[in-house]
Write an enzyme that holds these catalytic residues in place. Sequence first.
Site, short mmCIF file in Angstrom:
data_model
loop_
_atom_site.label_atom_id
_atom_site.label_comp_id
_atom_site.label_asym_id
_atom_site.label_seq_id
_atom_site.Cartn_x
_atom_site.Cartn_y
_atom_site.Cartn_z
N SER A 67 0.66 -1.03 -0.11
CA SER A 67 -0.16 0.18 0.01
C SER A 67 0.81 1.39 0.03
CB SER A 67 -0.82 0.02 1.38
OG SER A 67 -1.83 0.98 1.21
N ASP A 284 -1.65 1.44 -3.66
CA ASP A 284 -2.45 0.45 -4.21
C ASP A 284 -3.80 0.69 -4.56
OD1 ASP A 284 -3.15 0.41 -1.63
OD2 ASP A 284 -3.46 -1.74 -1.34
N GLU A 385 -12.88 5.70 6.74
CA GLU A 385 -11.87 6.21 7.65
C GLU A 385 -11.22 7.62 7.09
OE1 GLU A 385 -9.43 2.52 9.52
OE2 GLU A 385 -9.05 2.54 7.31
N ARG A 516 -3.68 4.17 20.90
CA ARG A 516 -3.90 2.99 20.43
C ARG A 516 -2.55 2.23 19.84
NH1 ARG A 516 -4.12 3.12 14.86
NH2 ARG A 516 -4.60 0.86 14.56
N THR A 520 0.39 -1.66 11.83
CA THR A 520 1.35 -1.66 10.81
C THR A 520 2.65 -1.13 11.24
OG1 THR A 520 0.63 0.48 10.06
CG2 THR A 520 -0.84 -1.08 9.36
C1 16G Z 1 -4.18 -0.31 7.43
C2 16G Z 1 -5.95 -0.60 7.16
C3 16G Z 1 -6.26 0.73 7.37
C4 16G Z 1 -6.07 1.29 8.61
C5 16G Z 1 -4.50 1.56 8.87
C6 16G Z 1 -4.05 1.74 10.36
C7 16G Z 1 -6.71 -1.99 5.95
C8 16G Z 1 -7.13 -2.70 4.38
N1 16G Z 1 -5.95 -0.99 5.98
O1 16G Z 1 -3.65 0.30 6.36
O2 16G Z 1 -7.82 0.45 7.43
O3 16G Z 1 -6.23 2.65 8.79
O4 16G Z 1 -3.88 0.13 8.62
O5 16G Z 1 -2.73 1.74 10.51
O6 16G Z 1 -7.67 -2.80 6.93
P1 16G Z 1 -2.11 1.71 11.96
O7 16G Z 1 -2.85 0.68 12.65
O8 16G Z 1 -0.83 1.59 11.68
O9 16G Z 1 -2.57 3.07 12.50
MG MG Z 2 -3.94 1.06 0.36
#
Ligand code: 16G
Ligand code: MG
Length: 557
Positions: A67, A284, A385, A516, A520
Amino acid sequence: MNEQQRSILLHSTSCFPLPPGVKLSYGTAGFRADASLLESTVFRVGILAALRSVQTRSVVGLMITASHNQASDNGVKVADPSGGMLSQHWEPFADTLSNAGDPNTLLQLIDDFAKKEKIPLEGASEGEVLLGRDTRPSGEFLAEAAKQGITSIMGVNATDMGVMTTPQLHWMVRSRNKGMEASENNYYDQLSTSFRCLMEYIPKGNRNFNVNDKVIVDGADGVGGEKLEILKKLLSDLSIDVRNRGDGVLNEGVGADFVQKEKIIPRGFGPADVGFRCASLDGDADRLVYFSIELNSNKIVLVDGDKILSLFALFIKEQLNILTGEDGKVNESYQARLGVVQTAYANGASTYYLKQLGLEVVFTPTGVKYLHEKASEYDIGIYFEANGHGTILFSESFLCWLEGRNNELTSTSKCSEQQEAALRLLAVSKLINQAVGDSFSGLLLVEAILKHMGWSMFKWNELYHDLPSRQLKVKVVDRTAVITANAETVVVRPIGIQEAINAETAKYPHGRCFIRPSGTEDVIRVYTEAISQEAADSLANSVATLVDQFLGFNTTK
Ligand code: 16G
Ligand code: MG
């Protein structure tokens, strides 16, 4: 599992050893890491996708993308037969499978899981996995690993769809399983036809309003740019100027994530673009934000996912009201439920606005899988979001009613206003990608609605004024030590931190704050809102200090 299957798996697994010390987790967006570490993970996700396909007797998708991450990263995620995210109850298996050290352990895991989930592995099964990837240089060799994984389950085929956007792959999986045509051209056809239909039903009085026909789109130097070039050729009444189509470095100073977080002009845009509607896709193409460029500054005015959501909600509610009256009653026994789903990141002003429209607004934790699931409980569920990922879901029963109503109105030719509203809603249900958030369908729907309303982007942005907010991230020893509840608005572990956050927040009039663990990145995220930017910044800094005190590297435990 029969002997032949066992030996195929043993052989293929030994070709994909785990790099030492690597431990990954199937987070909100699948597995993500530096691409050089991912070959064995992608191979194993190939096995998982094949097993899911055998179990559900349906087509499943496997997408290789990271992404909005930097170009050297990559990732992998699975699209379920519905076209949505992988069923959450398979995620723990994804984790153990991907981290299993030697081939025998892996084999045992598969055997146990197949027995538990009643997946037949005796050689007579069938399945198909559609394989897609974004434009990252590592995509090709990782796709090979995925193919090896998929085909190591006997009877399962890997269909390589090549380079495509994440939403295109999800759309194809959904369409295939509904028995519909599902090629890339079918996708472009569906989007352009339904867009044309929406444009056809623009109220006559608004047609000549001075809404600029041009939108400039930042393709993040990813797959979105090149695919949008194909789609735009099928569109009339809208001129799309695609920038950052892939010649520069993916996501570097460009793209929806950059624009939303940094709020500065992306590469490839400049003073000549002042006054135009601009939009950014992510790497993506499943996220979309709009922006305009400020005169004599490198700043932008951001029009984010919350505002896209508000525009969609307003339009849908208006059409529904034309059809059913204010109470949403379709007939005596059936009431169309319209719901809006947000996360705690939604700006408080957007939530207030949506509630004022009389809409039901509910919250879920961050991550598409949660929002999507919640939205699917409504006849029309709209979710977004703030970062620009979202879509609109229509229930089968509502679409069925809508088709019927449209036929009724055609035969009586009594009420053209109602029929137009029905046709508009039907067109929206085809334009919007109901498998997952899709920047292309989002873009076309925004453009159609602005035309419909006769609104400039400025007018749209004036729907409400965002409360000043700040996002920070704090590196901690172990982010899993933070456990939240109530859609991430309250921290339940470590004990005491929520009280400390409350005490801090109480110092700021209309202050709001939550923390939180990121899904990722290895960080804790802090979000604040307050009546001024200075106050939001100051609250964020104080709470970041608290996080550091409770969880930071200097904490004595
Ligand atoms: C990912 C999620 C997105 C979320 C982001 C938060 C999917 C397809 N994508 O990109 O929805 O807003 O993670 O990232 O679910 P974070 O947990 O690092 O804040
Ligand atoms: Mg994306």
